[in-house]
Motif scaffolding. Structure first.
Motif, PDB file in Angstrom:
ATOM      1  N   CYS A   1     -83.409 -39.122 -25.861  1.00 52.96           N
ATOM      2  CA  CYS A   1     -82.023 -39.338 -26.328  1.00 52.96           C
ATOM      3  C   CYS A   1     -81.485 -40.698 -25.899  1.00 52.96           C
ATOM      4  N   GLY A   2     -82.291 -41.454 -25.144  1.00 51.68           N
ATOM      5  CA  GLY A   2     -81.870 -42.783 -24.728  1.00 51.68           C
ATOM      6  C   GLY A   2     -81.129 -42.841 -23.413  1.00 51.68           C
ATOM      7  N   MET A   3     -81.191 -41.778 -22.625  1.00 55.04           N
ATOM      8  CA  MET A   3     -80.517 -41.801 -21.325  1.00 55.04           C
ATOM      9  C   MET A   3     -81.248 -42.735 -20.368  1.00 55.04           C
ATOM     10  N   THR A   4     -80.470 -43.447 -19.567  1.00 56.54           N
ATOM     11  CA  THR A   4     -81.051 -44.280 -18.518  1.00 56.54           C
ATOM     12  C   THR A   4     -81.514 -43.379 -17.382  1.00 56.54           C
ATOM     13  N   PRO A   5     -82.361 -43.900 -16.477  1.00 56.28           N
ATOM     14  CA  PRO A   5     -82.788 -43.072 -15.337  1.00 56.28           C
ATOM     15  C   PRO A   5     -81.604 -42.538 -14.523  1.00 56.28           C
ATOM     16  N   ALA A   6     -80.587 -43.376 -14.314  1.00 54.64           N
ATOM     17  CA  ALA A   6     -79.429 -42.924 -13.535  1.00 54.64           C
ATOM     18  C   ALA A   6     -78.684 -41.792 -14.248  1.00 54.64           C
ATOM     19  N   THR A   7     -78.515 -41.944 -15.551  1.00 53.40           N
ATOM     20  CA  THR A   7     -77.835 -40.899 -16.327  1.00 53.40           C
ATOM     21  C   THR A   7     -78.665 -39.623 -16.369  1.00 53.40           C
ATOM     22  N   THR A   8     -79.987 -39.788 -16.473  1.00 53.80           N
ATOM     23  CA  THR A   8     -80.867 -38.604 -16.467  1.00 53.80           C
ATOM     24  C   THR A   8     -80.722 -37.835 -15.166  1.00 53.80           C
TER      25      THR A   8
ATOM     26  N   PRO B   1     -88.001 -28.834 -15.135  1.00 57.51           N
ATOM     27  CA  PRO B   1     -88.924 -28.833 -16.284  1.00 57.51           C
ATOM     28  C   PRO B   1     -89.069 -30.224 -16.899  1.00 57.51           C
ATOM     29  N   SER B   2     -90.322 -30.657 -17.040  1.00 59.52           N
ATOM     30  CA  SER B   2     -90.576 -32.002 -17.569  1.00 59.52           C
ATOM     31  C   SER B   2     -90.048 -32.158 -18.998  1.00 59.52           C
ATOM     32  N   GLY B   3     -90.015 -31.056 -19.753  1.00 58.09           N
ATOM     33  CA  GLY B   3     -89.515 -31.134 -21.122  1.00 58.09           C
ATOM     34  C   GLY B   3     -88.055 -31.570 -21.186  1.00 58.09           C
ATOM     35  N   GLU B   4     -87.258 -31.134 -20.216  1.00 56.75           N
ATOM     36  CA  GLU B   4     -85.842 -31.523 -20.199  1.00 56.75           C
ATOM     37  C   GLU B   4     -85.696 -33.012 -19.890  1.00 56.75           C
ATOM     38  N   ILE B   5     -86.544 -33.512 -18.982  1.00 62.23           N
ATOM     39  CA  ILE B   5     -86.488 -34.937 -18.640  1.00 62.23           C
ATOM     40  C   ILE B   5     -86.949 -35.783 -19.824  1.00 62.23           C
ATOM     41  N   GLU B   6     -88.014 -35.356 -20.478  1.00 65.97           N
ATOM     42  CA  GLU B   6     -88.504 -36.102 -21.656  1.00 65.97           C
ATOM     43  C   GLU B   6     -87.487 -36.081 -22.784  1.00 65.97           C
ATOM     44  N   ALA B   7     -86.798 -34.956 -22.935  1.00 63.83           N
ATOM     45  CA  ALA B   7     -85.771 -34.877 -23.979  1.00 63.83           C
ATOM     46  C   ALA B   7     -84.617 -35.834 -23.674  1.00 63.83           C
ATOM     47  N   ALA B   8     -84.266 -35.928 -22.378  1.00 55.17           N
ATOM     48  CA  ALA B   8     -83.191 -36.848 -21.992  1.00 55.17           C
ATOM     49  C   ALA B   8     -83.591 -38.294 -22.268  1.00 55.17           C
ATOM     50  N   ARG B   9     -84.845 -38.631 -21.969  1.00 59.22           N
ATOM     51  CA  ARG B   9     -85.325 -39.994 -22.227  1.00 59.22           C
ATOM     52  C   ARG B   9     -85.368 -40.265 -23.733  1.00 59.22           C
TER      53      ARG B   9
END
Length: 248
Positions: free
Chosen positions: A139-146, A129-137
Motif C-alpha cells: 500500500c506504500g507505507m513507509t517503515p515508520a508508518t508500518t 503475520p508477514s502477510g500483514e506487513i507485506e500488504a502494508a508495504r
C-alpha cells in the motif's frame, strides 16, 4: 497471632502506607521508562544486520544473565563509589541526588525492565503475520508508518499476557530496594520487625498488600487485553453461523 497482626496494622499502618507509595512509584516509573527504552532495543534486535543487533544484544544479555540484586549492588556500591570519588562532586548541588539510593534503585529497575521487555517485544514483532506487513508495504507505507499502524498494534496483542507477567515480576523485584536502605513495602516490614520483633505479622501484612496490588494489576491488564482484542471478537461474531441440518 491474629491479635499481633491487628496490633501491627493498627500501630504501624502509616509505615506500610508510606512503603506502598514508594513501591508503586518505583513500579510505575520503571515500567513506563523501561518499556519506552525497550522499543528501540526490540526494533534493533529484529534487524538483519549484525552490527545493529550487537549493542542491544549485549545489553539484554548482561541484564537478563545476571541477578537483579547483583546489578543493584554494582550500581549502588560500585557506580555510587566511583561517583563519590570524583573531585569536587560532594561539594556540588548534584551530591544531594547522587548520594540518594533512590536514583540508583530506579536506574537499575528501569534498565532491568527494559532488557526483559525488549526481548518480549522482539518475540512479538517476529510473530506479526508477514502477510500483514507485506500488504502494508504494497500500500506504500513507509517503515515508520508500518510500525505505527500495523506492527506495534499487533505486537501488543501478541505480547500482552507476557508483558503483564513482567510487570508483576517488576513489582516483586522492587522489594530488593530494601537491601540498599530503601523503605519501600518490604523495607517498611523489616523496620516493623526491628521495632516489634513480630516477623510473621509484619511480613504477612506486607504480603497481603502485595497480593492486593497484584489483583488490581491483573484485573486492569485483563481489561486492557480485552480492549486490544476487540477487533478479533468483532470478526468472530461476524462469522455466519451454520444451521443444524443445513447440509441435509
Amino acid at each position: 497471632m491474629f491479635e499481633d497482626l491487628i496490633y501491627v496494622l493498627g500501630k504501624y499502618h502509616s509505615w506500610l502506607i508510606q512503603g506502598l507509595g514508594l513501591t508503586l512509584q518505583l513500579l510505575l516509573i520503571s515500567v513506563i521508562f523501561g518499556s519506552a527504552l525497550a522499543i528501540p532495543l526490540a526494533i534493533c534486535r529484529t534487524s538483519k544486520k549484525v552490527w545493529v543487533q550487537a549493542v542491544p544484544f549485549s545489553f539484554i544479555y548482561v541484564f537478563r544473565g545476571t541477578p537483579l540484586i547483583a546489578q543493584l549492588f554494582m550500581m549502588y556500591y560500585g557506580v555510587g563509589q566511583l561517583i563519590a570519588n570524583i573531585d569536587g562532586i560532594q561539594d556540588s548541588w548534584m551530591w544531594s541526588y547522587l548520594r540518594d539510593p533512590y536514583w540508583y534503585c530506579l536506574f537499575t529497575f528501569v534498565l532491568n525492565t527494559a532488557a526483559y521487555v525488549a526481548e518480549i517485544m522482539r518475540g512479538g514483532i517476529n510473530n506479526v503475520p508477514s502477510g500483514e506487513i507485506e500488504a502494508a508495504r504494497a500500500c506504500g507505507m513507509t517503515p515508520a508508518t508500518t510500525y505505527r499502524r500495523i506492527i506495534f498494534p499487533r505486537m501488543w496483542q501478541i505480547i500482552w499476557p507476557a508483558y503483564t507477567n513482567d510487570v508483576i515480576f517488576t513489582l516483586k523485584a522492587t522489594s530488593l530496594a530494601s537491601t540498599v536502605t530503601m523503605m519501600e513495602l518490604t523495607g517498611a516490614a523489616r523496620k516493623i520487625v526491628a521495632r516489634t520483633a513480630l516477623p510473621y505479622e509484619a511480613f504477612i501484612s506486607a504480603g497481603i498488600i502485595y497480593l492486593i496490588i497484584v489483583y488490581v494489576l491483573t484485573f486492569g491488564f485483563k481489561g486492557v487485553e480485552k480492549y486490544l482484542r476487540r477487533n478479533e471478537v468483532r470478526q468472530a461474531n461476524k462469522k455466519p453461523s451454520v444451521k443444524i441440518g443445513a447440509q441435509a
